[in-house]
Design a protein around this motif. Sequence first.
Motif, PDB file in Angstrom:
ATOM      1  N   VAL A   3       0.860  -1.185   0.000  1.00  0.00           N
ATOM      2  CA  VAL A   3       0.000   0.000   0.000  1.00  0.00           C
ATOM      3  C   VAL A   3       0.895   1.233   0.000  1.00  0.00           C
ATOM      4  O   VAL A   3       2.104   1.140   0.228  1.00  0.00           O
ATOM      5  CB  VAL A   3      -0.954   0.010   1.222  1.00  0.00           C
ATOM      6  N   ASN A   4       0.305   2.380  -0.194  1.00  0.00           N
ATOM      7  CA  ASN A   4       1.050   3.629  -0.153  1.00  0.00           C
ATOM      8  C   ASN A   4       1.477   3.910   1.290  1.00  0.00           C
ATOM      9  O   ASN A   4       0.664   3.802   2.213  1.00  0.00           O
ATOM     10  CB  ASN A   4       0.169   4.765  -0.692  1.00  0.00           C
ATOM     11  N   LYS A   6       1.995   6.616   2.830  1.00  0.00           N
ATOM     12  CA  LYS A   6       1.206   7.704   3.437  1.00  0.00           C
ATOM     13  C   LYS A   6      -0.144   7.223   3.942  1.00  0.00           C
ATOM     14  O   LYS A   6      -0.733   7.845   4.824  1.00  0.00           O
ATOM     15  CB  LYS A   6       1.019   8.835   2.428  1.00  0.00           C
ATOM     16  N   ASP A   7      -0.643   6.129   3.375  1.00  0.00           N
ATOM     17  CA  ASP A   7      -1.965   5.620   3.765  1.00  0.00           C
ATOM     18  C   ASP A   7      -1.938   4.749   5.019  1.00  0.00           C
ATOM     19  O   ASP A   7      -3.003   4.409   5.555  1.00  0.00           O
ATOM     20  CB  ASP A   7      -2.588   4.825   2.614  1.00  0.00           C
ATOM     21  N   LYS A  32      13.782  -1.020  -5.001  1.00  0.00           N
ATOM     22  CA  LYS A  32      12.346  -0.729  -5.092  1.00  0.00           C
ATOM     23  C   LYS A  32      11.592  -1.965  -5.585  1.00  0.00           C
ATOM     24  O   LYS A  32      10.596  -2.373  -4.984  1.00  0.00           O
ATOM     25  CB  LYS A  32      12.127   0.455  -6.030  1.00  0.00           C
ATOM     26  N   GLU A  36       9.038  -4.227  -3.314  1.00  0.00           N
ATOM     27  CA  GLU A  36       7.651  -4.392  -3.754  1.00  0.00           C
ATOM     28  C   GLU A  36       7.302  -5.870  -3.895  1.00  0.00           C
ATOM     29  O   GLU A  36       6.228  -6.298  -3.468  1.00  0.00           O
ATOM     30  CB  GLU A  36       7.417  -3.630  -5.055  1.00  0.00           C
ATOM     31  N   SER A  52       4.224  -1.254   3.639  1.00  0.00           N
ATOM     32  CA  SER A  52       4.834  -0.369   2.668  1.00  0.00           C
ATOM     33  C   SER A  52       6.289  -0.139   3.057  1.00  0.00           C
ATOM     34  O   SER A  52       6.780  -0.689   4.043  1.00  0.00           O
ATOM     35  CB  SER A  52       4.084   0.965   2.605  1.00  0.00           C
ATOM     36  N   GLU A  54       9.736   2.942   2.397  1.00  0.00           N
ATOM     37  CA  GLU A  54      10.269   4.148   1.767  1.00  0.00           C
ATOM     38  C   GLU A  54      11.761   4.192   1.990  1.00  0.00           C
ATOM     39  O   GLU A  54      12.287   3.529   2.888  1.00  0.00           O
ATOM     40  CB  GLU A  54       9.573   5.419   2.255  1.00  0.00           C
TER      41      GLU A  54
END
Length: 160
Positions: A3-4, A6-7, A32, A36, A52, A54
């Motif tokens: 998921v993102n 930020k979410d 990346k 994923e 997620s 980052e």
Amino acid sequence: MLVNFKDLPNHARVWIYQSNRSFSEIELAELKLALENFINGWTAHGSHLKASYEFRYNRFIVIALDQSETLASGCSIDASVHFIQSLEKKYNVELLDKMNVSYKQGDFVAYKSLVDFKKMAKQKAVSKNTIVFNNLVANKGEYLEHWEVPASESWHSRFL
């Protein structure tokens, strides 16, 4: 299930892996894809985990996991550690060594052994105002608010 970042809620659990060197743009693109793929296949007792990641400063890998639907199991956490170990081997970096410190010197992120950081503190080469990375934060909220802080506000303060 990816998921993102930020979410994810602020109570999402985080793991921060600091590299002993910066990753190149090519390595970041490969990482990346690897992250994923890993997260999309990450499960606990057969249930997909909502997670997620980052990158920060081309040096830190942050993985976040929302445990409100499915809790991480010992096996799923072991799987994530094995994944990180595979990245260490592939890219010839240290990601799991917690006896090292990263801190800012202007716009540059420095990486030192804890022994060297202690010496620098004694020599006043770092101070209570030095921005350090507190990789011991436990959730996304702490990560957003208390990861990058003056040494006086972190566990690093004991050496100053």
